[in-house]
Design a protein around this motif. Structure first.
Motif, PDB file in Angstrom:
ATOM      1  N   ALA A   2    -110.831   7.841  13.650  1.00  0.00           N
ATOM      2  CA  ALA A   2    -110.466   8.772  12.589  1.00  0.00           C
ATOM      3  C   ALA A   2    -108.988   9.108  12.671  1.00  0.00           C
ATOM      4  CB  ALA A   2    -111.303  10.043  12.686  1.00  0.00           C
ATOM      5  N   GLY A   3    -108.415   9.525  11.550  1.00  0.00           N
ATOM      6  CA  GLY A   3    -107.005   9.886  11.536  1.00  0.00           C
ATOM      7  C   GLY A   3    -106.774  11.300  12.041  1.00  0.00           C
ATOM      8  N   TRP A   4    -105.532  11.615  12.298  1.00  0.00           N
ATOM      9  CA  TRP A   4    -105.114  12.956  12.679  1.00  0.00           C
ATOM     10  C   TRP A   4    -103.614  13.078  12.481  1.00  0.00           C
ATOM     11  CZ3 TRP A   4    -102.508  13.543  17.631  1.00  0.00           C
ATOM     12  CH2 TRP A   4    -102.470  12.383  18.402  1.00  0.00           C
ATOM     13  N   LEU A   5    -103.125  14.323  12.438  1.00  0.00           N
ATOM     14  CA  LEU A   5    -101.712  14.590  12.170  1.00  0.00           C
ATOM     15  C   LEU A   5    -101.133  15.484  13.254  1.00  0.00           C
ATOM     16  CD1 LEU A   5     -99.162  14.657  10.296  1.00  0.00           C
ATOM     17  CD2 LEU A   5    -100.233  16.649   9.185  1.00  0.00           C
ATOM     18  N   SER A   6     -99.990  15.070  13.770  1.00  0.00           N
ATOM     19  CA  SER A   6     -99.243  15.887  14.727  1.00  0.00           C
ATOM     20  C   SER A   6     -97.817  16.049  14.220  1.00  0.00           C
ATOM     21  CB  SER A   6     -99.256  15.257  16.122  1.00  0.00           C
ATOM     22  OG  SER A   6     -98.677  13.965  16.090  1.00  0.00           O
ATOM     23  N   THR A   7     -97.122  17.028  14.787  1.00  0.00           N
ATOM     24  CA  THR A   7     -95.743  17.294  14.408  1.00  0.00           C
ATOM     25  C   THR A   7     -95.011  17.937  15.572  1.00  0.00           C
ATOM     26  OG1 THR A   7     -94.315  18.288  12.720  1.00  0.00           O
ATOM     27  CG2 THR A   7     -96.229  19.577  13.422  1.00  0.00           C
ATOM     28  N   HIS A   8     -93.708  17.931  15.513  1.00  0.00           N
ATOM     29  CA  HIS A   8     -92.898  18.713  16.437  1.00  0.00           C
ATOM     30  C   HIS A   8     -91.537  18.968  15.802  1.00  0.00           C
ATOM     31  CE1 HIS A   8     -91.188  14.779  17.733  1.00  0.00           C
ATOM     32  NE2 HIS A   8     -90.162  15.494  18.168  1.00  0.00           N
ATOM     33  N   VAL A   9     -90.781  19.888  16.407  1.00  0.00           N
ATOM     34  CA  VAL A   9     -89.460  20.251  15.886  1.00  0.00           C
ATOM     35  C   VAL A   9     -88.454  20.163  17.029  1.00  0.00           C
ATOM     36  CG1 VAL A   9     -88.081  21.988  14.684  1.00  0.00           C
ATOM     37  CG2 VAL A   9     -90.554  21.861  14.267  1.00  0.00           C
ATOM     38  N   ASP A  44     -92.174  22.980  24.180  1.00  0.00           N
ATOM     39  CA  ASP A  44     -91.810  21.572  24.008  1.00  0.00           C
ATOM     40  C   ASP A  44     -91.537  21.231  22.542  1.00  0.00           C
ATOM     41  OD1 ASP A  44     -91.333  19.009  25.116  1.00  0.00           O
ATOM     42  OD2 ASP A  44     -93.361  18.356  24.592  1.00  0.00           O
ATOM     43  N   GLY A  45     -91.552  22.258  21.661  1.00  0.00           N
ATOM     44  CA  GLY A  45     -91.313  22.036  20.237  1.00  0.00           C
ATOM     45  C   GLY A  45     -92.502  21.442  19.509  1.00  0.00           C
ATOM     46  N   ARG A  46     -93.646  21.392  20.170  1.00  0.00           N
ATOM     47  CA  ARG A  46     -94.856  20.791  19.599  1.00  0.00           C
ATOM     48  C   ARG A  46     -95.915  21.859  19.360  1.00  0.00           C
ATOM     49  NH1 ARG A  46     -94.541  15.281  20.291  1.00  0.00           N
ATOM     50  NH2 ARG A  46     -92.841  14.641  21.652  1.00  0.00           N
ATOM     51  N   VAL A 102     -95.292  13.543  12.088  1.00  0.00           N
ATOM     52  CA  VAL A 102     -94.198  13.880  11.176  1.00  0.00           C
ATOM     53  C   VAL A 102     -93.341  14.957  11.827  1.00  0.00           C
ATOM     54  CG1 VAL A 102     -93.588  14.682   8.868  1.00  0.00           C
ATOM     55  CG2 VAL A 102     -95.658  13.311   9.194  1.00  0.00           C
ATOM     56  N   PRO A 103     -92.266  14.557  12.521  1.00  0.00           N
ATOM     57  CA  PRO A 103     -91.402  15.529  13.183  1.00  0.00           C
ATOM     58  C   PRO A 103     -90.280  16.021  12.268  1.00  0.00           C
ATOM     59  CG  PRO A 103     -90.789  13.326  13.832  1.00  0.00           C
ATOM     60  CD  PRO A 103     -91.965  13.192  12.887  1.00  0.00           C
ATOM     61  N   LEU A 104     -89.674  17.123  12.681  1.00  0.00           N
ATOM     62  CA  LEU A 104     -88.502  17.660  11.992  1.00  0.00           C
ATOM     63  C   LEU A 104     -87.370  17.750  13.000  1.00  0.00           C
ATOM     64  CD1 LEU A 104     -87.418  19.008   9.322  1.00  0.00           C
ATOM     65  CD2 LEU A 104     -87.909  21.194  10.450  1.00  0.00           C
ATOM     66  N   LEU A 105     -86.253  17.124  12.676  1.00  0.00           N
ATOM     67  CA  LEU A 105     -85.022  17.244  13.464  1.00  0.00           C
ATOM     68  C   LEU A 105     -84.152  18.229  12.703  1.00  0.00           C
ATOM     69  CD1 LEU A 105     -84.422  13.457  14.192  1.00  0.00           C
ATOM     70  CD2 LEU A 105     -85.799  15.096  15.476  1.00  0.00           C
ATOM     71  N   LEU A 106     -83.835  19.364  13.326  1.00  0.00           N
ATOM     72  CA  LEU A 106     -83.279  20.506  12.615  1.00  0.00           C
ATOM     73  C   LEU A 106     -81.938  20.948  13.174  1.00  0.00           C
ATOM     74  CD1 LEU A 106     -83.774  22.928  10.622  1.00  0.00           C
ATOM     75  CD2 LEU A 106     -84.891  24.083  12.552  1.00  0.00           C
ATOM     76  N   SER A 107     -81.033  21.320  12.270  1.00  0.00           N
ATOM     77  CA  SER A 107     -79.805  22.043  12.605  1.00  0.00           C
ATOM     78  C   SER A 107     -79.606  23.076  11.490  1.00  0.00           C
ATOM     79  CB  SER A 107     -78.608  21.092  12.705  1.00  0.00           C
ATOM     80  OG  SER A 107     -78.169  20.690  11.429  1.00  0.00           O
ATOM     81  N   PRO A 108     -78.668  24.001  11.637  1.00  0.00           N
ATOM     82  CA  PRO A 108     -78.509  25.026  10.598  1.00  0.00           C
ATOM     83  C   PRO A 108     -78.131  24.488   9.218  1.00  0.00           C
ATOM     84  CG  PRO A 108     -77.439  25.721  12.621  1.00  0.00           C
ATOM     85  CD  PRO A 108     -77.840  24.283  12.810  1.00  0.00           C
ATOM     86  N   TYR A 109     -77.544  23.293   9.154  1.00  0.00           N
ATOM     87  CA  TYR A 109     -77.067  22.788   7.869  1.00  0.00           C
ATOM     88  C   TYR A 109     -77.612  21.411   7.512  1.00  0.00           C
ATOM     89  CZ  TYR A 109     -74.099  26.790   8.276  1.00  0.00           C
ATOM     90  OH  TYR A 109     -73.663  28.076   8.417  1.00  0.00           O
ATOM     91  N   GLY A 110     -78.681  21.002   8.173  1.00  0.00           N
ATOM     92  CA  GLY A 110     -79.268  19.715   7.844  1.00  0.00           C
ATOM     93  C   GLY A 110     -80.542  19.465   8.622  1.00  0.00           C
TER      94      GLY A 110
END
Length: 117
Positions: A2-9, A44-46, A102-110
């Motif tokens: 089965a499928g599943w979804l994970s993320t982190h920042v 760990d951002g997860r 589906v991760p997010l790589l984040l900074s204040p302006y992008g």
């Protein structure tokens, strides 16, 4: 399987995982959004568990909303109001029973994202 979804920042400006980011997950159908999950990132951002586990997985269109502004304020990176980035929505499709990350790589302006593993 089965499928599943994970993320982190990841905080690319500070060079570390982004702890304490609230994330909401929506199932999208046409113009309708239904909130189906909520989580907060750990040291760990997860998320502690998959944001969409196997038992609740179905293929379709989804949207993750990352509350980046709250995190940026808490870490002293926000700058003046209104923030350039506040809530960051990522809409994506899952068309097979598989693991999606589906991760997010984040900074204040992008930010950026990708389909991870």
């Amino acid at each position: 399987m089965a499928g599943w979804l994970s993320t982190h920042v990841l905080d690319t400006a500070m060079g570390r995982p982004a702890e304490g980011v609230t994330i909401w997950l929506y199932r999208v159908s046409g113009n309708s959004h239904k909130k189906i999950a909520e989580a907060v990132t750990n040291a760990d951002g997860r998320t502690d568990t998959p944001i969409l586990p196997e038992a609740k997985f179905t293929t379709g269109t989804y949207e993750l909303v990352f509350f980046a502004g709250d995190y940026l304020r808490a870490t002293g990176q926000a700058g003046a109001d209104p923030l350039f980035l506040d809530q960051v929505p990522l809409r994506f499709g899952m068309n097979e029973d598989a693991h999606y990350h589906v991760p997010l790589l984040l900074s204040p302006y992008g930010y950026s994202t990708y389909r991870g593993s």
